[in-house]
Motif scaffolding. Structure first.
Motif, PDB file in Angstrom:
ATOM      1  N   VAL A 133       0.847  -1.196   0.000  1.00  0.00           N
ATOM      2  CA  VAL A 133       0.000   0.000   0.000  1.00  0.00           C
ATOM      3  C   VAL A 133       0.880   1.242   0.000  1.00  0.00           C
ATOM      4  N   VAL A 164      -3.133   0.334  -3.981  1.00  0.00           N
ATOM      5  CA  VAL A 164      -2.926  -1.010  -3.428  1.00  0.00           C
ATOM      6  C   VAL A 164      -2.445  -1.931  -4.543  1.00  0.00           C
ATOM      7  N   HIS A 182      -4.866  -0.782  -7.766  1.00  0.00           N
ATOM      8  CA  HIS A 182      -6.089   0.026  -7.740  1.00  0.00           C
ATOM      9  C   HIS A 182      -6.036   0.991  -6.561  1.00  0.00           C
ATOM     10  N   ARG A 183      -6.915   1.986  -6.602  1.00  0.00           N
ATOM     11  CA  ARG A 183      -6.966   2.946  -5.498  1.00  0.00           C
ATOM     12  C   ARG A 183      -7.964   2.462  -4.445  1.00  0.00           C
ATOM     13  N   ALA A 184      -7.588   2.656  -3.189  1.00  0.00           N
ATOM     14  CA  ALA A 184      -8.480   2.284  -2.084  1.00  0.00           C
ATOM     15  C   ALA A 184      -9.240   3.537  -1.672  1.00  0.00           C
ATOM     16  N   THR A 185     -10.347   3.776  -2.327  1.00  0.00           N
ATOM     17  CA  THR A 185     -11.053   5.054  -2.139  1.00  0.00           C
ATOM     18  C   THR A 185     -11.637   5.180  -0.736  1.00  0.00           C
ATOM     19  N   ILE A 242     -12.142  -3.109   4.559  1.00  0.00           N
ATOM     20  CA  ILE A 242     -12.078  -3.277   3.109  1.00  0.00           C
ATOM     21  C   ILE A 242     -12.873  -4.520   2.713  1.00  0.00           C
ATOM     22  N   ALA A 268      -7.720  -8.346   2.327  1.00  0.00           N
ATOM     23  CA  ALA A 268      -8.538  -7.159   2.638  1.00  0.00           C
ATOM     24  C   ALA A 268      -8.101  -6.572   3.979  1.00  0.00           C
ATOM     25  N   VAL A 305      -4.794  -4.719   3.739  1.00  0.00           N
ATOM     26  CA  VAL A 305      -4.861  -3.398   3.101  1.00  0.00           C
ATOM     27  C   VAL A 305      -5.013  -2.324   4.172  1.00  0.00           C
ATOM     28  N   SER A 306      -5.928  -2.524   5.104  1.00  0.00           N
ATOM     29  CA  SER A 306      -6.143  -1.517   6.160  1.00  0.00           C
ATOM     30  C   SER A 306      -4.929  -1.416   7.079  1.00  0.00           C
TER      31      SER A 306
END
Lengths: 788, 267
Positions: free
Chosen positions: B191, B204, B212-215, B235, B252, B255-256
């Motif tokens: 990330v 990410v 991709h973007r983690a909006t 996520i 997922a 990611v956070s």
């Protein structure tokens, strides 16, 4: 090195072999190139299980550069590969030994099974041609999981092995075990998976086979840990050739870990084909082939129970194991989960009764065989996970439960067939706890907790049995080969000594360790000793290197030959000194008439033996060259305690090893540096099994999902801490070196110590059970599952 | 490896026409292509080597103030980016990302242009290009990062289009945190969090078919640029990769976690 290391035993002499390895002057099989050589490529099955309806090699045979293409049907008169150990089942029946063809005959049974051999002028041409071979497969459902393979309705892999069962075998007194459990105050139960591993020696397997039509002889260079065994199995059982016509040379070999013990199809096919094409043939596996076709290790599914009294004293153990054999029986596959596993379940403890039942099963996977530790890591893992869990359940400290059960009186007859000659288990545990600073652990744990991390500590007090022997007992248990070793000591006329050993070094440093033994015994400089191994053309015979046997068995054979040299030398010296033979002593490189200053140096005696002008020719042969075959009376029993400390990041599941301490008893040590290196390497491999390595086949397709280093995780430098190691010595009582063996200990103790530490760390998070490898995903998932 | 034709291009135009003519593959550092060829997984027929083309290498700072950007030539190696004082000073996150790619050999051969043109779903550079809002300059046009990465190993590049440089606007602060897949050491999840002139951007890699973007995290961080804010975002595992090394749920979660660590590390 020079004359000042006459007593080099016990010294960390630098390895004689490292000059050539570190300067790129080693000669490995792939360095061997024969005149007029061709290249081999094996077309392998893309399916885990399929019938072969037909193979069309027409296009391949006419492809550019192709010399020959062979399939299973071409190998007339060639038998299947044999298994070296016959296990007799609980039903009194011999194990099922389905044929293990050199190239597939009508059916393929795992992804990577050899289907065709393409020989061409270049490797690229052989590969191109292989793509032109059309194989008509009728794909069958595979079964890759050993437990699933035993279920009714599972795909049948061999017609000759109903239910995919190779054997069910048992050891121990079942009724006595049942009685022990009936009176137990506490029973600990565990279901354990011992993960399948792929060996990954840094040098992949390779072979160069040549046929000499002048005398109908063959020469095979091959990556082998035991060239004589390789030759014996290949000639006598598969190709029907006289041993006198086949020379097998295993030159420098870049690691084996067991995977190069076995007779494989590839080199067998090459030897056979070298006569057909009347040209040398070379094959070197690439890493992908190694993943598919090297014999794998472990792959056990076990249910284990430990019965204890109210004080935590072990009353009995029962173990049921399902062991995968893979698609075919590899050379020693059958004895690993039996003779080398069930017999080790007493560990370091006085458990009075033990029963173990093992079912060996065929699966649509690469064959499984010995891998560093071979049965003993699996046994240690069962025992030490049980002990850890029992201590936790009963609220007894980990060191205390071990101390309450240690064997302290030797020799000790276990309930699982072994007799431990000697040991000192408390000393290793005490020393390991000191190295690990166990006292400081609670404060370290709370410091980790402040950072949100979970810290744990784990113990493993392992035992291993090395130098499997004696031959007659082995034979009674099903061994189809001897278990001795051969050493030849040739004293050259000017006093230099050439040692021919049936052991094989592929990283162990024999050229140094054995030279130290010889130099010390003869009182000569280590540089005057040359160790020769790995060539059936130069060495009388040998069983090779496996099971940490080289020093205890191979080294002892050399010592026995040295004894003969010294005995003959005394006769020669007695003549030269005009003394009675009984009055001649040999010490510090000199033959001396006892109580006098009259002596002859070792070199003078050697010269007299080869230039026998003043020599008792009427009663003594000239020359100074002796051979000994040594068959041990018992196994050796290295043992020790390993303590591992880990810290887990609960947010990611990542496990870091912070400390790893090992105190081992290998008996007498010849070269501490080499021993420490062996321990380090073993620990790294054990850490690999516990933390990273898992061979995974897809359950549906039977494809190898971990077929490269992109998916099969080996340990790297950052995974291993700076080890703290120490040794304690109780000399082996039945070999003159007092040596036990050290090659596998690290891989045996480390997985249990590490996983016990992981369980200790995760106890606070509510996790009670986790299988190897403790990957981040698996640890994190276990923490999540425990939360909900 | 299958036999192939090798062409050494003298200019970008030369390379572009060779690619158009032969349908072959452009060779930059070769750290993905050559490996695939050796395994016979790629059979490009013709390989057009870009390494002899002048002016595709190098790092410079363009513009100033809000328009300041670091422009990196397409054939600049990871090692050159990692050790560049210009990058270290302006976008330390980018230098550190480059320093963590592959191993020493890969970093000395692999190039930024090659990496993003390949668009491996677990590669590191795409996360930097996307999160930092970089612009990809080709022989034909400028492509905004948001328009560049199209799918697994797919980009907006035409068959004969060659990246010449990548321009990274200098962010206020940024950091990249990678959790390596245990075997390959590629990003199981990586990330990159950036506080840019155009707002918070979070990219990410490793978790899905492509970067991709983690909006959801971008929105949370726009309100409060704190580690806790990132970590609190749940996520969805929908559309995330699931394999031996990480389930979609695990990815997922990572990611956070990694976004929160990147926020804490951002400078």
């Amino acid at each position: 090195m020079g004359a000042n290391d006459l007593s080099s035993v016990g010294q960390s002499v630098r390895r004689k072999e490292d000059k050539r390895f570190l300067t790129g002057a080693g000669q490995f099989t792939d360095d061997v190139n024969a005149h007029n050589q061709t290249w081999a490529y094996f077309l392998r099955s893309p399916h885990a299980h399929a019938k072969i309806r037909g193979i069309d090699t027409t296009k391949a045979k006419s492809a550019p550069g192709v010399v020959a293409v062979f399939t299973g049907g071409d190998l007339t008169g060639v038998n299947g590969l044999p298994c070296g150990w016959l296990i007799t089942g609980t039903d009194g029946q011999p194990m099922k030994e389905p044929p293990h063809p050199v190239l597939a005959q009508g059916k393929v049974r795992y992804v990577g099974d050899g289907v065709a051999l393409v020989i061409a002028e270049t490797l690229a041409q052989a590969k191109d041609a292989a793509e032109q071979i059309e194989v008509d497969y009728e794909v069958l459902a595979p079964v890759v999981d050993p437990v699933a393979a035993l279920k009714s309705g599972a795909p049948l892999i061999h017609d000759g092995a109903p239910g995919n069962k190779c054997y069910t075998w048992a050891l121990g007194d079942k009724a006595a075990v049942d009685a022990a459990f009936a009176k137990a105050a506490h029973v600990t139960k565990l279901d354990i998976v011992n993960n399948r591993l792929i060996p990954n020696a840094i040098e992949p397997r390779a072979a160069v086979a040549s046929f000499n039509r002048a005398d109908d002889s063959y020469t095979l260079y091959v990556t082998s840990q035991n060239p004589h065994v390789e030759r014996l199995l290949m000639t006598a059982f598969v190709l029907g050739l006289p041993e006198t016509k086949v020379r097998v040379i295993a030159p420098d070999v870049g690691g084996g870990f067991g995977s190069k013990i076995y007779l494989y199809p590839e080199e067998t096919a090459l030897v056979w084909a070298s006569k057909q094409v009347n040209r040398p043939i070379k094959w070197t596996a690439d890493r992908s082939e190694a993943f598919l076709s090297d014999a794998h290790g472990r792959d056990h599914v076990t249910h284990a129970e430990l019965a204890l009294d109210k004080d935590g004293k072990f009353l009995g153990m029962r173990v049921q194991t399902t062991a995968a054999m893979g698609a075919y029986l590899s050379t020693f596959a059958s004895c690993i989960p039996t003779i080398l596993y069930a017999t080790l379940l007493a560990g370091q403890y006085t458990t009075p009764v033990i029963h173990c039942e093992v079912t060996a099963v065929f699966t649509n996977t690469a064959p499984v065989d010995a891998y560093r530790g071979a049965g003993r890591p699996e046994a240690t893992y069962v025992v030490e996970r049980l002990v850890h869990a029992a201590a936790v359940e009963m609220g007894i400290a980990q060191d205390e439960i071990r101390r309450r059960n240690f064997i302290r009186s030797f020799p000790y007859q276990t309930p699982v067939a072994l007799t431990y000659d000697t040991g000192g288990y408390d000393a290793c545990l005490d020393e390991a706890m000191k190295l690990a600073d166990v006292k400081g652990f609670p404060s370290r744990k709370s410091e980790s907790a402040k950072r949100g991390k979970l810290r744990g500590i784990g113990y493993a007090s392992y035992i291993e049995a090395c130098g499997i022997a004696p031959s007659n007992i082995g034979g009674a248990l099903g061994a189809r080969a001897g278990l001795y070793e051969v050493g030849q000591v040739r004293v050259n006329p000017t006093g230099g000594v050439t040692v021919f050993t049936g052991s094989h070094s592929h990283g162990q440093g024999h050229e140094t360790t054995f030279a130290q033994v010889v130099a010390s015994r003869l009182g000569i400089p280590i540089d005057n000793v040359e160790v020769v191994h790995g060539d059936t053309g130069r060495i009388p015979f040998g069983m090779g290197t496996y099971g940490s046997r080289s020093l205890a068995v191979g080294g002892t054979a050399i010592v026995k030959a040295l004894d003969k040299i010294v005995a003959k030398g005394k006769k020669i010296a007695a003549h030269l000194l005009e003394a009675a033979e009984a009055d001649v002593e040999f010490k510090d490189g000199k033959f001396t008439v006892a109580g006098t200053d009259r002596s002859k140096a070792f070199g003078e005696v050697a010269l007299a033996a080869y230039v026998p002008h003043n020599y008792p020719l009427y009663k003594l042969e000239p020359g100074l060259d002796e051979t000994a075959f040594y068959d041990p009376t018992n196994f050796t029993f290295p043992a020790g305690t390993h303590i591992c400390e880990v810290e887990i990041d609960p947010d990611t599941g990542d496990v870091q090893i912070l400390n790893f301490s090992a105190c081992d008893d290998f008996g007498n040590i010849i070269n501490p540096m080499i021993v420490e290196g062996q321990v380090h390497g073993g620990l790294a491999q054990g850490i690999g099994q516990a933390l990273l390595e898992a061979c995974v086949y897809d359950k549906e397709s039977g494809q190898l999902l971990t077929g490269s280093l992109m998916d099969y995780a080996l340990p790297r430098a950052h995974h291993v801490p700076s080890f703290k190691v120490a040794t304690k010595v109780t000399p082996c009582t039945h070999n003159p070196l007092g040596a036990k063996g050290c090659g596998e200990a690290g891989a045996i103790g480390a997985p249990a110590a590490l996983m016990n530490a992981v369980h200790d760390a995760l106890a606070g998070a509510g996790v009670t059970y986790l299988d190897m490898p403790a990957t981040p995903q698996r640890v994190w998932t276990a923490i999540q599952t425990a939360k909900h | 490896m299958y036999a192939f034709e090798y062409q050494r291009a003298k200019s970008v135009a030369d390379a572009s026409s060779a690619l158009a003519k032969t349908g072959g593959k452009a060779l930059a550092g070769g750290q993905s292509l050559v490996g695939a060829m050796k395994l016979r997984l790629a059979n490009p027929g013709t390989v057009v080597d870009l390494s002899g083309i002048p002016d595709l290498k190098g790092i410079k700072k363009n513009g100033s103030g809000d328009n300041a950007a670091i422009v990196i030539g397409a054939l600049t190696t990871h090692a050159e980016v990692a050790s560049s004082p210009v990058v270290r000073q302006a976008i330390p996150a980018l230098a550190e990302l480059a320093e963590g790619i592959g191993d020493r050999q890969v970093r000395n051969r692999g190039t930024i242009g090659g990496s993003i043109a390949n668009n491996d779903p677990a590669a590191d550079y795409p996360a930097a290009v996307l999160a930092l809002g970089a612009t990809v300059q080709t022989n034909k046009r400028k492509i905004a990062a948001d328009d560049f990465f199209k799918g697994m190993y797919e980009t907006a590049l035409a068959a004969d289009e060659i990246i010449t440089s990548v321009s990274f606007p200098i962010p206020k602060k940024a950091a990249y945190v990678k959790f390596p897949q245990p075997a390959s050491r590629f990003a199981l999840v990586g990330v990159l969090v950036a506080d840019t002139r155009g707002g918070i951007r979070v990219a990410v890699t490793g978790a899905a078919a492509h970067v991709h973007r983690a909006t959801a995290i971008e929105n949370a961080l726009a309100k409060s640029f704190t580690a806790d804010a990132a970590k609190a975002v749940k996520i969805s595992s929908d559309h995330l990769n699931s394999d031996l090394h990480g389930s979609a749920e695990y990815r997922a979660h990572l990611v956070s976690v990694l976004a929160s660590r990147a926020v804490a590390a951002a400078r």
